[in-house]
Design a protein around this motif. Structure first.
Motif, mmCIF file in Angstrom:
data_model
loop_
_atom_site.group_PDB
_atom_site.id
_atom_site.type_symbol
_atom_site.label_atom_id
_atom_site.label_comp_id
_atom_site.label_asym_id
_atom_site.label_seq_id
_atom_site.Cartn_x
_atom_site.Cartn_y
_atom_site.Cartn_z
ATOM 1 N N LEU A 98 0.834 -1.208 0.000
ATOM 2 C CA LEU A 98 0.000 0.000 0.000
ATOM 3 C C LEU A 98 0.870 1.261 0.000
ATOM 4 O O LEU A 98 0.625 2.194 -0.772
ATOM 5 C CB LEU A 98 -0.925 0.003 1.230
ATOM 6 N N ALA A 99 1.904 1.264 0.837
ATOM 7 C CA ALA A 99 2.753 2.461 0.946
ATOM 8 C C ALA A 99 3.409 2.795 -0.393
ATOM 9 O O ALA A 99 3.456 3.959 -0.805
ATOM 10 C CB ALA A 99 3.812 2.242 2.020
ATOM 11 N N LYS A 100 3.884 1.758 -1.101
ATOM 12 C CA LYS A 100 4.531 1.994 -2.407
ATOM 13 C C LYS A 100 3.532 2.589 -3.392
ATOM 14 O O LYS A 100 3.865 3.488 -4.159
ATOM 15 C CB LYS A 100 5.052 0.671 -2.977
ATOM 16 N N ASN A 133 3.486 10.934 -5.708
ATOM 17 C CA ASN A 133 4.853 11.362 -5.967
ATOM 18 C C ASN A 133 5.611 11.676 -4.673
ATOM 19 O O ASN A 133 6.297 12.693 -4.555
ATOM 20 C CB ASN A 133 4.835 12.577 -6.905
ATOM 21 N N TYR A 134 5.456 10.796 -3.714
ATOM 22 C CA TYR A 134 6.131 10.914 -2.422
ATOM 23 C C TYR A 134 7.302 9.921 -2.383
ATOM 24 O O TYR A 134 7.349 8.975 -3.155
ATOM 25 C CB TYR A 134 5.155 10.549 -1.283
ATOM 26 N N VAL A 135 8.182 10.133 -1.415
ATOM 27 C CA VAL A 135 9.276 9.181 -1.200
ATOM 28 C C VAL A 135 8.776 8.087 -0.254
ATOM 29 O O VAL A 135 8.172 8.382 0.780
ATOM 30 C CB VAL A 135 10.493 9.894 -0.563
ATOM 31 N N TYR A 136 9.018 6.844 -0.612
ATOM 32 C CA TYR A 136 8.619 5.734 0.256
ATOM 33 C C TYR A 136 9.828 5.212 1.031
ATOM 34 O O TYR A 136 10.875 4.963 0.441
ATOM 35 C CB TYR A 136 8.022 4.593 -0.586
ATOM 36 N N ARG A 171 11.713 0.375 -8.135
ATOM 37 C CA ARG A 171 11.555 0.444 -6.680
ATOM 38 C C ARG A 171 12.881 0.782 -6.019
ATOM 39 O O ARG A 171 13.952 0.684 -6.622
ATOM 40 C CB ARG A 171 11.034 -0.885 -6.138
ATOM 41 N N SER A 172 12.739 1.170 -4.771
ATOM 42 C CA SER A 172 13.902 1.529 -4.002
ATOM 43 C C SER A 172 14.485 0.248 -3.382
ATOM 44 O O SER A 172 13.745 -0.595 -2.898
ATOM 45 C CB SER A 172 13.412 2.507 -2.946
ATOM 46 N N GLU A 173 15.798 0.084 -3.441
ATOM 47 C CA GLU A 173 16.408 -1.138 -2.908
ATOM 48 C C GLU A 173 17.333 -0.813 -1.731
ATOM 49 O O GLU A 173 17.855 0.294 -1.621
ATOM 50 C CB GLU A 173 17.172 -1.847 -4.012
ATOM 51 N N THR A 174 17.500 -1.805 -0.874
ATOM 52 C CA THR A 174 18.237 -1.603 0.374
ATOM 53 C C THR A 174 19.708 -1.980 0.194
ATOM 54 O O THR A 174 20.014 -3.067 -0.311
ATOM 55 C CB THR A 174 17.621 -2.493 1.478
ATOM 56 N N TYR A 175 20.588 -1.096 0.658
ATOM 57 C CA TYR A 175 22.038 -1.353 0.590
ATOM 58 C C TYR A 175 22.610 -1.376 1.992
ATOM 59 O O TYR A 175 22.344 -0.471 2.798
ATOM 60 C CB TYR A 175 22.735 -0.258 -0.238
ATOM 61 N N LEU A 176 23.382 -2.423 2.263
ATOM 62 C CA LEU A 176 24.065 -2.552 3.548
ATOM 63 C C LEU A 176 25.556 -2.414 3.271
ATOM 64 O O LEU A 176 26.124 -3.218 2.519
ATOM 65 C CB LEU A 176 23.745 -3.930 4.146
ATOM 66 N N ASN A 177 26.178 -1.398 3.835
ATOM 67 C CA ASN A 177 27.601 -1.127 3.599
ATOM 68 C C ASN A 177 27.946 -1.211 2.109
ATOM 69 O O ASN A 177 28.917 -1.864 1.715
ATOM 70 C CB ASN A 177 28.476 -2.078 4.427
ATOM 71 N N GLY A 178 27.111 -0.578 1.303
ATOM 72 C CA GLY A 178 27.391 -0.468 -0.130
ATOM 73 C C GLY A 178 26.929 -1.643 -0.973
ATOM 74 O O GLY A 178 27.003 -1.601 -2.196
#
Ligand code: DC
Length: 234
Positions: free
Chosen positions: A19-21, A28-31, A80-87
């Motif tokens: 729903l949030a996405k 046009n918001y940042v999720y 979509r936005s993806e998650t990065y851990l230490n690059g």
């Protein structure tokens, strides 16, 4: 008017992030997926092997927190936005059942929450943001203009999550998924710091019987009503 802050909280596997996405795209918001941040910290601590008899060693976790850097990057091909851990892109690695089983223990550590809440508040400082999690409307953005609290029947949540994991190639029984969800809800609701609860001014959405389209339409109506109220008050 200033862009709003929208907080979505609720139980595990209630469709918060879906729903949030969709709302983010529509407005046009940042999720921001705050759960992904707790999952990334969990992955880091598991990679470091900071466990004894299956439980995290809290003081070592706290020390290791200085070596955790989490970022989100928008992947235009995936949309979509993806998650990065230490690059490193850990988007897939943080969505496994193994991480789901351990994440509540990590998210109950006060120093972990302190670090992540600080980052979340920075990400949302300018408004125009929609964030989902467990304590967004109560702790991270207690002044959010819109707060939604998502619920759905247990069987429906288990079924949705089971299909999601199966599609990703995880072999497990629906019973395992049901147990994992129930355990996570219990731990998230009963931890000492920032437990999962509905903010007093949150609007509850039960999506057990709703399609994705119906759920989005309902949320957009709630948000538009809220925008009118905020504009009238100003
Ligand atoms: O939303 P999710 O299922 O990906 O979240 C994973 C876990 O992270 C959840 O079981 C509890 C924790 N969490 C939290 O404590 N506070 C948040 N704001 C978001 C998630």
């Amino acid at each position: 008017m200033r862009d709003l802050t929208i907080a979505i909280d609720g139980y595990s596997s209630c469709g918060k992030s879906t729903l949030a996405k969709e709302i983010a795209q529509e407005m046009n918001y940042v999720y921001v997926d705050s759960g992904a941040m707790y999952r990334a910290v969990t992955l880091h601590m598991l990679n470091k092997g900071i466990l004894k008899d299956g439980a995290f060693i809290t003081d070592q976790v706290v020390r290791e927190l200085d070596n955790v850097e989490i970022r989100f990057k928008f992947d235009s091909s995936a949309g979509r936005s993806e998650t990065y851990l230490n690059g490193e892109n850990v988007e897939k690695d943080i969505r496994t059942l193994a991480i789901s089983k351990q994440v509540s223990a990590i998210s109950a550590i006060p120093q972990v929450r302190e670090k992540l809440v600080f980052i979340q508040q920075e990400l949302g400082a300018k408004g125009g943001v929609i964030m989902d999690g467990r304590d967004i409307g109560t702790v991270v953005f207690p002044n959010a203009e819109v707060k939604l609290f998502m619920v759905a029947e247990n069987d429906i949540r288990a079924q949705r999550r089971f299909l999601e994991l199966k599609n990703k190639g995880e072999v497990l029984s629906i019973e395992d998924v049901r147990k994992s969800i129930a355990r996570r809800d219990y731990l998230d609701m009963n931890r000492e710091i920032s437990p999962l609860r509905k903010a007093e001014d949150a609007i509850e959405i039960d999506n057990s019987e709703l399609t994705e389209e119906e759920q989005l339409a309902l949320a957009i109506t709630i948000i538009q009503d809220k925008i009118k109220t905020v504009e009238t008050a100003n």
